[in-house]
Design an enzyme around this catalytic site. Sequence first.
Site, PDB file in Angstrom:
ATOM      1  N   ILE A  28       1.808  -4.432  -3.120  1.00  0.00           N
ATOM      2  CA  ILE A  28       2.033  -5.456  -2.097  1.00  0.00           C
ATOM      3  C   ILE A  28       1.591  -6.843  -2.571  1.00  0.00           C
ATOM      4  CG2 ILE A  28       1.932  -3.793  -0.199  1.00  0.00           C
ATOM      5  CD1 ILE A  28      -0.827  -4.675   0.475  1.00  0.00           C
ATOM      6  N   GLY A  29       0.698  -6.869  -3.562  1.00  0.00           N
ATOM      7  CA  GLY A  29       0.278  -8.170  -4.108  1.00  0.00           C
ATOM      8  C   GLY A  29       1.467  -8.881  -4.737  1.00  0.00           C
ATOM      9  N   TYR A 182     -14.245   4.702  -0.718  1.00  0.00           N
ATOM     10  CA  TYR A 182     -13.115   3.805  -0.424  1.00  0.00           C
ATOM     11  C   TYR A 182     -13.285   3.239   0.974  1.00  0.00           C
ATOM     12  CZ  TYR A 182      -8.311   2.091   0.179  1.00  0.00           C
ATOM     13  OH  TYR A 182      -7.215   1.297   0.407  1.00  0.00           O
TER      14      TYR A 182
HETATM   15  N1  LIG Z   1      -0.682   1.337  -0.422  1.00  0.00           N
HETATM   16  C1  LIG Z   1      -1.214   1.598   0.740  1.00  0.00           C
HETATM   17  O1  LIG Z   1      -0.747   2.509   1.461  1.00  0.00           O
HETATM   18  C2  LIG Z   1      -2.394   0.812   1.258  1.00  0.00           C
HETATM   19  C3  LIG Z   1      -2.924   1.135   2.484  1.00  0.00           C
HETATM   20  C4  LIG Z   1      -4.010   0.441   2.953  1.00  0.00           C
HETATM   21  C5  LIG Z   1      -4.557  -0.565   2.211  1.00  0.00           C
HETATM   22  N2  LIG Z   1      -4.045  -0.882   0.994  1.00  0.00           N
HETATM   23  C6  LIG Z   1      -4.682  -1.978   0.237  1.00  0.00           C
HETATM   24  O2  LIG Z   1      -3.688  -2.849  -0.293  1.00  0.00           O
HETATM   25  C7  LIG Z   1      -4.171  -3.524  -1.452  1.00  0.00           C
HETATM   26  C8  LIG Z   1      -3.098  -3.521  -2.529  1.00  0.00           C
HETATM   27  O3  LIG Z   1      -2.843  -2.199  -2.921  1.00  0.00           O
HETATM   28  P1  LIG Z   1      -1.402  -1.648  -3.327  1.00  0.00           P
HETATM   29  O4  LIG Z   1      -1.074  -0.604  -2.355  1.00  0.00           O
HETATM   30  O5  LIG Z   1      -0.461  -2.741  -3.568  1.00  0.00           O
HETATM   31  O6  LIG Z   1      -1.825  -0.884  -4.661  1.00  0.00           O
HETATM   32  P2  LIG Z   1      -1.430  -1.067  -6.200  1.00  0.00           P
HETATM   33  O7  LIG Z   1       0.040  -1.005  -6.360  1.00  0.00           O
HETATM   34  O8  LIG Z   1      -2.264  -0.057  -6.908  1.00  0.00           O
HETATM   35  O9  LIG Z   1      -1.960  -2.532  -6.513  1.00  0.00           O
HETATM   36  C9  LIG Z   1      -3.325  -2.789  -6.654  1.00  0.00           C
HETATM   37  C10 LIG Z   1      -3.516  -3.984  -7.517  1.00  0.00           C
HETATM   38  O10 LIG Z   1      -4.920  -4.207  -7.674  1.00  0.00           O
HETATM   39  C11 LIG Z   1      -5.159  -4.461  -9.035  1.00  0.00           C
HETATM   40  N3  LIG Z   1      -6.512  -4.142  -9.451  1.00  0.00           N
HETATM   41  C12 LIG Z   1      -7.152  -2.964  -9.386  1.00  0.00           C
HETATM   42  N4  LIG Z   1      -8.359  -3.059  -9.958  1.00  0.00           N
HETATM   43  C13 LIG Z   1      -8.483  -4.320 -10.398  1.00  0.00           C
HETATM   44  C14 LIG Z   1      -9.478  -5.035 -11.091  1.00  0.00           C
HETATM   45  N5  LIG Z   1     -10.606  -4.460 -11.481  1.00  0.00           N
HETATM   46  N6  LIG Z   1      -9.272  -6.338 -11.383  1.00  0.00           N
HETATM   47  C15 LIG Z   1      -8.124  -6.935 -11.039  1.00  0.00           C
HETATM   48  N7  LIG Z   1      -7.139  -6.311 -10.385  1.00  0.00           N
HETATM   49  C16 LIG Z   1      -7.315  -5.013 -10.076  1.00  0.00           C
HETATM   50  C17 LIG Z   1      -4.161  -3.581  -9.761  1.00  0.00           C
HETATM   51  O11 LIG Z   1      -4.029  -4.010 -11.099  1.00  0.00           O
HETATM   52  P3  LIG Z   1      -3.698  -2.960 -12.298  1.00  0.00           P
HETATM   53  O12 LIG Z   1      -2.241  -2.659 -12.157  1.00  0.00           O
HETATM   54  O13 LIG Z   1      -4.064  -3.725 -13.518  1.00  0.00           O
HETATM   55  O14 LIG Z   1      -4.541  -1.764 -12.058  1.00  0.00           O
HETATM   56  C18 LIG Z   1      -2.938  -3.803  -8.917  1.00  0.00           C
HETATM   57  O15 LIG Z   1      -2.297  -4.991  -9.268  1.00  0.00           O
HETATM   58  C19 LIG Z   1      -5.461  -2.799  -1.834  1.00  0.00           C
HETATM   59  O16 LIG Z   1      -6.569  -3.580  -1.467  1.00  0.00           O
HETATM   60  C20 LIG Z   1      -5.424  -1.519  -1.017  1.00  0.00           C
HETATM   61  O17 LIG Z   1      -6.708  -1.038  -0.728  1.00  0.00           O
HETATM   62  C21 LIG Z   1      -2.946  -0.223   0.511  1.00  0.00           C
END
Ligand SMILES: NC(=O)c1ccc[n+]([C@@H]2O[C@H](COP(=O)([O-])OP(=O)(O)OC[C@H]3O[C@@H](n4cnc5c(N)ncnc54)[C@H](OP(=O)(O)O)[C@@H]3O)[C@@H](O)[C@H]2O)c1
Length: 591
Positions: A28-29, A182
């Site tokens: 989502i980022g 988490y």
């Molecule tokens: N997906 C869901 O269903 C869901 C539900 C509730 C909340 N969220 C929240 O939404 C946010 C985005 O998650 P997403 O679902 O888009 O997951 P994602 O596709 O895994 O994206 C997470 C991003 O965070 C980055 N990241 C992780 N560790 C890092 C670090 N040490 N330094 C810099 N960047 C780092 C990852 O980079 P790399 O690719 O380099 O690892 C990736 O770009 C998170 O905060 C998550 O907790 C998601």
Amino acid sequence: MPLFSGRCLSTAKLVGKTALVTGCNTGIGKETVMDFYKRGAKVIMACRSLERAEEAKTDIENRCKDLPDTGKIILAKCDLTSLKSVRDFAQNVLDTEPQINILVNNAGVMMCPKSETEDGFEMQLGTNHLAHFLLTMLLLPRIRSSTPARIVTVSSKAHIRYGINFDDLNYKSRNYNAAEAYSQSKLANVLFSRELAAKLKEHNIEGISTYSLHPGLIKTELGRHLNETLFWGARKVIGFVLAPFLKTPELGAQTTIYCAVDEKCANETGLYYSDCVVTSPSPKALNDEYAKKLWEKSVELVKLGDFNPFTAADPGVKTLLERAEEAKTDIENRCKDLPDTGKIILAKCDLTSLKSVRDFAQNVLDTEPQINILVNNAGVMMCPKSETEDGFEMQLGTNHLAHFLLTMLLLPRIRSSTPARIVTVSSKAHIRYGINFDDLNYKSRNYNAAEAYSQSKLANVLFSRELAAKLKEHNIEGISTYSLHPGLIKTELGRHLNETLFWGARKVIGFVLAPFLKTPELGAQTTIYCAVDEKCANETGLYYSDCVVTSPSPKALNDEYAKKLWEKSVELVKLGDFNPFTAADPGVKTL
Ligand SMILES: NC(=O)c1ccc[n+]([C@@H]2O[C@H](COP(=O)([O-])OP(=O)(O)OC[C@H]3O[C@@H](n4cnc5c(N)ncnc54)[C@H](OP(=O)(O)O)[C@@H]3O)[C@@H](O)[C@H]2O)c1
């Protein structure tokens, strides 16, 4: 696809605004970055892998290439598992970005196996909360001077399941539970966002709103650790069961975008959102004592010390001249007890812009009656594919073409300042590749960072030799030219290696080469030798290493190559009719 999914319907534009999003090479980022970019914002992608970030940037730019008024995307390295990386990144932003209007604390890891960040924090608390806490605190003075501004922190509904264990935040003495850790980190996200709003109010700071949110259940890479912490195959099974309820990343980004840009919530602060509407977080997330306790603990853990982000003055961006000023002061301080020292003058010259080179040269010609030594020293090495202002490949443009133009423009003054020397700092790396005259700027071949560096350094040697030949042809005496390999030196030149080789390359190479690396002081010796030593005063057009003449590569000795490069350079820097070997010295401008 879920039956209902909130959408941000705002058509607000972000032209002239700067947004910063953490962890946005995927999920989502990345969607959030694309939305801001479409709205015209300058977006800073703060990612731990610049390679993956570059791919995401290219993909976003390609997908938006037919849209009007898109913004600009800037990549920056920020690894949230290291407070040092967060501090370095924040400093970089503060030094260069005059404003930050939107900060999105998005990056996250979920349910990873037990592990620790560089600073010994449990991985999820450290990454999801503490690093974002520190980042927000460090950027707050700049955000305070960029109002209206919004700080959006992506939490999760998972925050409701557990609490925060203040006695053992980092699982030092209790059994690790990945889901609980988490949940703790995501509860910390909501508490932080609420307490930040409260603290801004306490300090009478207006114009900054804070938001935390649950983005929904989304099909992203977040579940990458489930197989390790639940059971083998968990990711597939859970993905299959949840499939009908999962949002696309585009829909998953809507609540973030709503909080960051929508006019409807502009005057709200400290609240928690889901599907683009305010909703209630868990009772623990509404507990003010909890929030304050977490704040104090976070200040202590990230070692904020005396720094008060609510009152600290915005340091303002650093100009190139301010960085030069720091170096000048350092030199003057270190030499303050020496007799008969000279004088240091600062001037702005950005070699990625021919206009800047021309302006600088004009400034020098207007004010300096003589130039006895010109050292073409600046250089970039193995940077990711990028272009100078004039569309040249970055390394050729900076290392060779800009120095070529500078030397040409200053030559009439150097000719009237003899004896004079022109020293060009090349590198032994020039021997590895050749010059591709058909595609000097990598317009139609695959970019290779090492090859492009080698090409630019070979150009340095050829230029220096051909300059000596041309001075002779024009019967100009008293000007000697030198090119050189300074050795392998411990400087900041390797700053791009992690991006263009592999993550950690800078450290690994630094470690392996450590016994062979010179100090910068020793690394400057061959330059100094060529610029001042009597022994080489009558030599010209030669190549040096460790203060002696040495042989460059056969290609560097090829006269045809040298002449071809000269002609191409004259054309590329648009020298036109100006002949630096015959043009009259314009003389300095009087008051
Ligand atoms: N997906 C869901 O269903 C869901 C539900 C509730 C909340 N969220 C929240 O939404 C946010 C985005 O998650 P997403 O679902 O888009 O997951 P994602 O596709 O895994 O994206 C997470 C991003 O965070 C980055 N990241 C992780 N560790 C890092 C670090 N040490 N330094 C810099 N960047 C780092 C990852 O980079 P790399 O690719 O380099 O690892 C990736 O770009 C998170 O905060 C998550 O907790 C998601």
